[in-house]
Design a protein around this motif. Structure first.
Motif, short mmCIF file in Angstrom:
data_model
loop_
_atom_site.label_atom_id
_atom_site.label_comp_id
_atom_site.label_asym_id
_atom_site.label_seq_id
_atom_site.Cartn_x
_atom_site.Cartn_y
_atom_site.Cartn_z
N LEU A 15 4.34 -18.50 -17.25
CA LEU A 15 4.77 -19.65 -16.67
C LEU A 15 5.27 -20.06 -17.26
CD1 LEU A 15 3.21 -22.09 -15.16
CD2 LEU A 15 3.45 -22.60 -17.36
N LEU A 16 6.21 -20.16 -15.86
CA LEU A 16 8.01 -20.35 -15.72
C LEU A 16 7.64 -21.57 -16.38
CD1 LEU A 16 10.56 -19.72 -15.73
CD2 LEU A 16 10.78 -20.64 -13.66
N ALA A 17 8.88 -22.88 -17.62
CA ALA A 17 8.30 -23.81 -17.60
C ALA A 17 9.21 -24.43 -18.65
CB ALA A 17 7.03 -23.79 -19.15
N GLY A 18 9.78 -25.34 -17.86
CA GLY A 18 10.73 -26.64 -18.56
C GLY A 18 10.35 -26.49 -19.45
N ARG A 19 11.72 -26.32 -21.14
CA ARG A 19 11.05 -26.76 -22.28
C ARG A 19 11.11 -28.04 -22.30
NH1 ARG A 19 9.25 -26.59 -26.10
NH2 ARG A 19 10.25 -25.46 -28.25
N VAL A 20 11.45 -28.60 -21.77
CA VAL A 20 10.72 -30.43 -22.24
C VAL A 20 9.16 -31.09 -21.35
CG1 VAL A 20 11.35 -32.93 -21.88
CG2 VAL A 20 13.46 -30.82 -22.18
N ILE A 21 7.81 -30.50 -22.39
CA ILE A 21 6.80 -30.92 -22.03
C ILE A 21 5.93 -30.83 -22.96
CG2 ILE A 21 7.29 -28.66 -20.44
CD1 ILE A 21 5.25 -27.26 -22.26
N HIS A 22 4.68 -31.58 -22.48
CA HIS A 22 3.83 -32.59 -23.47
C HIS A 22 3.16 -31.19 -24.16
CE1 HIS A 22 0.63 -34.81 -25.21
NE2 HIS A 22 1.97 -36.22 -24.71
N ARG A 23 2.82 -31.50 -25.35
CA ARG A 23 2.31 -31.06 -26.20
C ARG A 23 1.09 -30.27 -26.10
NH1 ARG A 23 0.39 -33.73 -32.03
NH2 ARG A 23 -0.83 -35.46 -30.99
N SER A 24 0.12 -31.43 -25.39
CA SER A 24 -0.90 -30.53 -24.73
C SER A 24 -1.15 -29.87 -23.80
CB SER A 24 -1.60 -32.11 -23.57
OG SER A 24 -0.96 -32.43 -22.75
N ALA A 25 0.20 -29.85 -23.24
CA ALA A 25 0.35 -28.60 -22.08
C ALA A 25 0.53 -27.11 -22.76
CB ALA A 25 2.29 -28.55 -21.27
N VAL A 26 1.40 -27.58 -23.72
CA VAL A 26 1.61 -25.93 -24.98
C VAL A 26 0.21 -26.09 -25.29
CG1 VAL A 26 2.57 -25.53 -27.13
CG2 VAL A 26 3.78 -26.56 -25.90
N HIS A 27 -0.80 -26.17 -26.07
CA HIS A 27 -2.10 -26.47 -26.91
C HIS A 27 -2.91 -25.69 -25.08
CE1 HIS A 27 -1.88 -29.74 -29.43
NE2 HIS A 27 -0.89 -28.89 -29.64
N THR A 28 -2.96 -26.45 -23.97
CA THR A 28 -3.72 -25.41 -23.26
C THR A 28 -3.01 -23.73 -22.99
OG1 THR A 28 -4.12 -27.66 -21.75
CG2 THR A 28 -3.91 -25.98 -20.67
N MET A 29 -2.11 -24.16 -22.70
CA MET A 29 -1.46 -22.49 -22.23
C MET A 29 -1.67 -21.66 -23.18
SD MET A 29 2.65 -22.56 -21.57
CE MET A 29 3.04 -24.70 -21.15
N PRO A 36 4.03 -18.53 -21.89
CA PRO A 36 5.72 -19.68 -20.99
C PRO A 36 7.14 -18.73 -21.10
CG PRO A 36 5.26 -19.71 -23.66
CD PRO A 36 3.94 -19.52 -22.72
N VAL A 37 7.66 -18.68 -20.28
CA VAL A 37 8.91 -17.75 -19.84
C VAL A 37 10.02 -19.38 -19.70
CG1 VAL A 37 10.60 -16.79 -18.84
CG2 VAL A 37 8.38 -16.02 -18.76
N TRP A 38 10.40 -19.98 -20.95
CA TRP A 38 11.05 -21.31 -21.25
C TRP A 38 12.46 -21.24 -20.05
CZ3 TRP A 38 7.64 -24.65 -22.95
CH2 TRP A 38 7.17 -24.10 -24.08
N LEU A 39 12.06 -22.20 -19.46
CA LEU A 39 13.73 -22.45 -18.34
C LEU A 39 14.25 -24.16 -18.91
CD1 LEU A 39 15.04 -21.62 -16.46
CD2 LEU A 39 13.38 -22.97 -14.69
#
Length: 174
Positions: A15-29, A36-39
């Motif tokens: 998943l290409l993900a912007g680096r400013v995201i909520h921790r719930s997204a990281v937990h779901t990943m 994640p491929v950080w952007l």
């Protein structure tokens, strides 16, 4: 947000993900085996602000990583900074990947005269946290499914209830 990620990457993947995201997204990943491929955002929003995701950076990342299966951004960010979602959705769709938007701080954007809601700009899926910018007293949120070719191809509307049930309570309040 959890259901949105499940709909887009039901078997995991990149998943290409912007680096400013909520921790719930990281937990779901982590739960869904999504890598994640950080952007990183461009430092273009002013002092102390993270900045915007540049469509050219999205293009470069998708070209360099053809195994990416979706683009995930927070827009607006926590300080109201908006990225160019129209251009980003065009780039993502040119690579045949959906654009997912965490619109937690922009649930009100569709109510403005100029309609700045992510679906207006081509997002395929969008999660809105109504309790942050609308008069909702509890942790109310909703999932928006765009009327886009990719949303229809991947049958997001038909699969949404199942994806939401995976993360919802098995003992709802009567």
């Amino acid at each position: 947000m959890q259901a949105m990620l499940r709909l887009a990457l039901p078997q995991g993947g990149k998943l290409l993900a912007g680096r400013v995201i909520h921790r719930s997204a990281v937990h779901t990943m982590a739960l869904l085996d999504i890598t994640p491929v950080w952007l990183l955002p461009q430092p273009d929003a002013g002092p102390g602000l993270a900045g915007r995701i540049d469509p050219r950076d999205v293009e470069a990342a998708l070209s360099a990583n053809p195994q990416i299966r979706a683009v995930y951004l927070t827009c607006p960010d926590y300080f109201g900074v908006l990225s160019d979602l129209r251009a980003i959705s065009q780039v993502a769709h040119a690579h045949h990947v959906p654009l997912l938007v965490d619109n937690a701080h922009g649930a009100h954007l569709g109510l403005l005269p100029q309609d700045l809601h992510p679906l207006t700009f081509g997002a395929d899926l969008c999660a809105c946290s109504a309790h942050k910018t609308l008069p909702v007293l509890t942790g109310g949120a909703f999932l928006n499914i765009g009327d886009t070719p990719l949303a229809r191809e991947y049958r997001y509307a038909e699969r949404a209830k199942q994806a939401m049930a995976l993360f919802g309570s098995t003992s709802p309040n009567y």
